[in-house]
Scaffold this motif. Sequence first.
Motif, PDB file in Angstrom:
ATOM      1  N   VAL A 228       0.856  -1.220   0.185  1.00  0.00           N
ATOM      2  CA  VAL A 228       0.034   0.022  -0.097  1.00  0.00           C
ATOM      3  C   VAL A 228       0.709   1.198  -0.064  1.00  0.00           C
ATOM      4  O   VAL A 228       1.518   1.519   1.021  1.00  0.00           O
ATOM      5  N   ALA A 229       1.194   2.012  -1.151  1.00  0.00           N
ATOM      6  CA  ALA A 229       2.032   3.008  -1.274  1.00  0.00           C
ATOM      7  C   ALA A 229       1.385   4.340  -1.108  1.00  0.00           C
ATOM      8  O   ALA A 229       0.169   4.414  -1.675  1.00  0.00           O
TER       9      ALA A 229
ATOM     10  N   ASN B 194     -11.050   8.796   5.518  1.00  0.00           N
ATOM     11  CA  ASN B 194     -11.629   8.043   6.687  1.00  0.00           C
ATOM     12  C   ASN B 194     -10.687   6.870   6.648  1.00  0.00           C
ATOM     13  O   ASN B 194     -10.954   5.733   7.409  1.00  0.00           O
ATOM     14  N   LEU B 195      -9.400   6.939   6.264  1.00  0.00           N
ATOM     15  CA  LEU B 195      -8.504   5.894   6.390  1.00  0.00           C
ATOM     16  C   LEU B 195      -8.602   4.660   5.863  1.00  0.00           C
ATOM     17  O   LEU B 195      -8.228   3.660   6.434  1.00  0.00           O
ATOM     18  N   GLN B 196      -9.417   4.575   4.638  1.00  0.00           N
ATOM     19  CA  GLN B 196      -9.896   3.266   4.250  1.00  0.00           C
ATOM     20  C   GLN B 196      -8.498   2.546   3.802  1.00  0.00           C
ATOM     21  O   GLN B 196      -8.380   1.293   3.448  1.00  0.00           O
TER      22      GLN B 196
ATOM     23  N   THR C 252      -7.228  -0.247   5.700  1.00  0.00           N
ATOM     24  CA  THR C 252      -8.013  -1.351   6.133  1.00  0.00           C
ATOM     25  C   THR C 252      -8.547  -2.015   4.816  1.00  0.00           C
ATOM     26  O   THR C 252      -9.022  -3.220   4.802  1.00  0.00           O
ATOM     27  N   LYS C 253      -8.315  -1.434   3.596  1.00  0.00           N
ATOM     28  CA  LYS C 253      -8.904  -1.872   2.527  1.00  0.00           C
ATOM     29  C   LYS C 253      -8.259  -3.396   1.902  1.00  0.00           C
ATOM     30  O   LYS C 253      -9.074  -4.511   1.333  1.00  0.00           O
ATOM     31  N   MET C 254      -7.127  -3.698   2.341  1.00  0.00           N
ATOM     32  CA  MET C 254      -6.440  -5.086   2.195  1.00  0.00           C
ATOM     33  C   MET C 254      -6.683  -6.073   3.140  1.00  0.00           C
ATOM     34  O   MET C 254      -6.120  -7.260   3.206  1.00  0.00           O
ATOM     35  N   GLY C 255      -7.342  -5.716   4.178  1.00  0.00           N
ATOM     36  CA  GLY C 255      -7.782  -6.565   5.429  1.00  0.00           C
ATOM     37  C   GLY C 255      -6.421  -6.790   6.071  1.00  0.00           C
ATOM     38  O   GLY C 255      -5.627  -5.955   6.308  1.00  0.00           O
TER      39      GLY C 255
ATOM     40  N   LYS D 241      -6.440   0.195  14.401  1.00  0.00           N
ATOM     41  CA  LYS D 241      -7.438  -0.333  13.556  1.00  0.00           C
ATOM     42  C   LYS D 241      -6.979  -2.014  13.866  1.00  0.00           C
ATOM     43  O   LYS D 241      -8.263  -2.708  13.673  1.00  0.00           O
ATOM     44  N   PHE D 242      -5.921  -2.163  14.056  1.00  0.00           N
ATOM     45  CA  PHE D 242      -5.595  -4.036  14.225  1.00  0.00           C
ATOM     46  C   PHE D 242      -4.803  -4.019  15.380  1.00  0.00           C
ATOM     47  O   PHE D 242      -3.582  -4.265  15.281  1.00  0.00           O
ATOM     48  N   PRO D 243      -5.273  -3.931  16.634  1.00  0.00           N
ATOM     49  CA  PRO D 243      -4.543  -4.037  17.574  1.00  0.00           C
ATOM     50  C   PRO D 243      -3.856  -5.386  18.147  1.00  0.00           C
ATOM     51  O   PRO D 243      -2.809  -5.428  18.707  1.00  0.00           O
ATOM     52  N   ASP D 244      -4.375  -6.426  17.380  1.00  0.00           N
ATOM     53  CA  ASP D 244      -3.731  -7.581  17.692  1.00  0.00           C
ATOM     54  C   ASP D 244      -2.707  -8.012  16.540  1.00  0.00           C
ATOM     55  O   ASP D 244      -2.352  -9.223  16.670  1.00  0.00           O
TER      56      ASP D 244
END
Length: 652
Positions: free
Chosen positions: A60-61, A68-70, A73-76, A132-135
């Motif tokens: 993700v470049a 909205n910072l998508q 998150t877009k790549m999961g 967004k991905f704390p774990d």
Amino acid sequence: MEMHKLSDWLPTTNKEVKIRGWEELDVILFSGDAYVDHPSFGPAVIGRILESYGLRVAIVAQPSVHDNLQDFTKMGTPKLFFAVTGGCMDPMVSNYTASKRRRDNDAYTPNGDKGFRPDYATSVYSKILKEKFPDTPVLIGGIEASLRRVTHYDYWSDKLLPTILETSKADMLVYGMGEQPLREIVELLQKGVPFSSLKNIKQTAVLIDQKQEKVPVVNEWEDVTINSHEACLKDKKTFASNFKVIEQESNKLRARRIFQKVGEQTLVINPPYPTMTEAEIDASFDLPFTRLPHPKYNKRGPIPAFEMIKFSINIHRGCFGGCSFCTISAHQGKFIASRSQESILKEVDKVASMPDFKGYLSDIGGPSANMYQMKGKVQSICDKCVAPSCISPVICSNLDTSHKPLTELYQAVDKHPKVKKSFVSSGIRHDMLVPEFNKNADPKELDAFTEEVMTNHVSGRLKVAPEHTSDPVLKLMRKPSFTYFHKFKERFDRINLKKKLNLQLIPYFISSHPASEVEDMANLAAETKNMGFQLEQVQGFTPTPMTVATVIYYSGYHPYTLKPTKTPKTKKEREDQHRFFFWYKKENKDWIRNTLNKVGRQDLLKVLLPDNNSWKQNKKATETKNTFDDAVPFNRRKKKAARAPLNKKKRR
């Protein structure tokens, strides 16, 4: 003509992931640069390295941080970890000039557009991912993370900041060139070892809360504790004293593990890996790069940094110069990792087959162009060495400075049927080509190399970097006396005349460096003017993290002696030093006259602003013919200016 498919690049969208038939990703790499799939672009190298370990990797470049910072998150969620880098340059250097003015363009963005890379990009990206991905683990690396791995001075905020692991909230930091630690990290993760257990990987740093877990014991490592972040905040001298340990351990082949308290946590910086072997560095460059920007940028315009190196070849990494203002050895190491001639020629063949290649290689070089294949003669001596430089204050008697392998490499490259000319655009260490300085070298071999470069690999100009003329400033810079520049110029002029080459010698100089006073800059201007030229290739000192000069700039103390050292710090002081470069500009003349009269240096005043211009006529054409920048002798400069169109902008 080689045609590429979209799947030849690492995927940048979910659609591209599906083209590869993947259901999930192992690593998602976030970068502050546009994605250029080329071995000179660190994010691409890391992506390709991870891919070579069998991982499914996406890039993700330049994710947007203004919506909205998508993009985050877009790549999961990746199976193993997120990787984050600010890009090939520290984002603050990308975004700001030495005078802290925001730059008008970004060389690593299509069309040079600005605004696509946030300040402190590594921390910004990492914090968003942790929220967004704390774990999911976040691994940071690249030049920004590498040079900010410990308590450091940040010039742009004018603050002492803790390790970037604290500000970014990342789980681990890889410093230096990442191939070796990444291999070990991936191997352990593939065996099922949890990411949270990876605390003793070489060339990584982690923050450990000792209330919850212990620092692992590694029997073969020695440990050293430096002053805490809080102690550094309280006392500048304490901060300065840390740097000697940090720099020495960064450059040792058998380094100690470094501990530093940061609040309630302990920063652990593990020792670096040994220098990459020829086979290892070859493997990195031999990965299946397309050598091109991702097709999604086709309509956005060219990427300036790519256009500059499109037809260039990087032949080695590292630099044993150890200059006080430079970050190369702090990131790439002081020991040279050289590619094999076979690997380099294979890349030359690939470049020569590109459809728009016209027969000209823009650079065959490295951090310092003429350090290829150089190393210690007796390895056991290097094993014990703690010196930050192998060539300052003198060239180490154990250093093999033979230029023969490089001369032979140039000649092998030029034998390629599609190569009309190969240039050396990287800076050359001119001091290593002067027998009076490089006393252990064969003078004939040094002359052979200089003649080879000047005759076959220079496009009108040869760049060198004396940096200053003042011996005290040069000593602090870890650069040789300006005397050796004069010696090199004599050799340059001799070859120039003998071969009728009509080349220019372009030296770089720095103003406002620690220990540099107004009189030093006046001396610099006078001495270079006495050679018959006026300078244009100049820059102001920019304090970047992890250099001796930056530590002095912030603290006022030399980290090795802890003696007070003066530095120009205010905007006025810095601007005044820079003005001496431009003594020939009408608007500076009164100021120079007043300044030099005040300090009683009428001798310098007579040189810089003489009552008549007789000095021009006293110069022989052979002395003044080919030197600084665009600085041909003044009489030719004026004729040239008279012929120039009126609307043509002057180059700054």
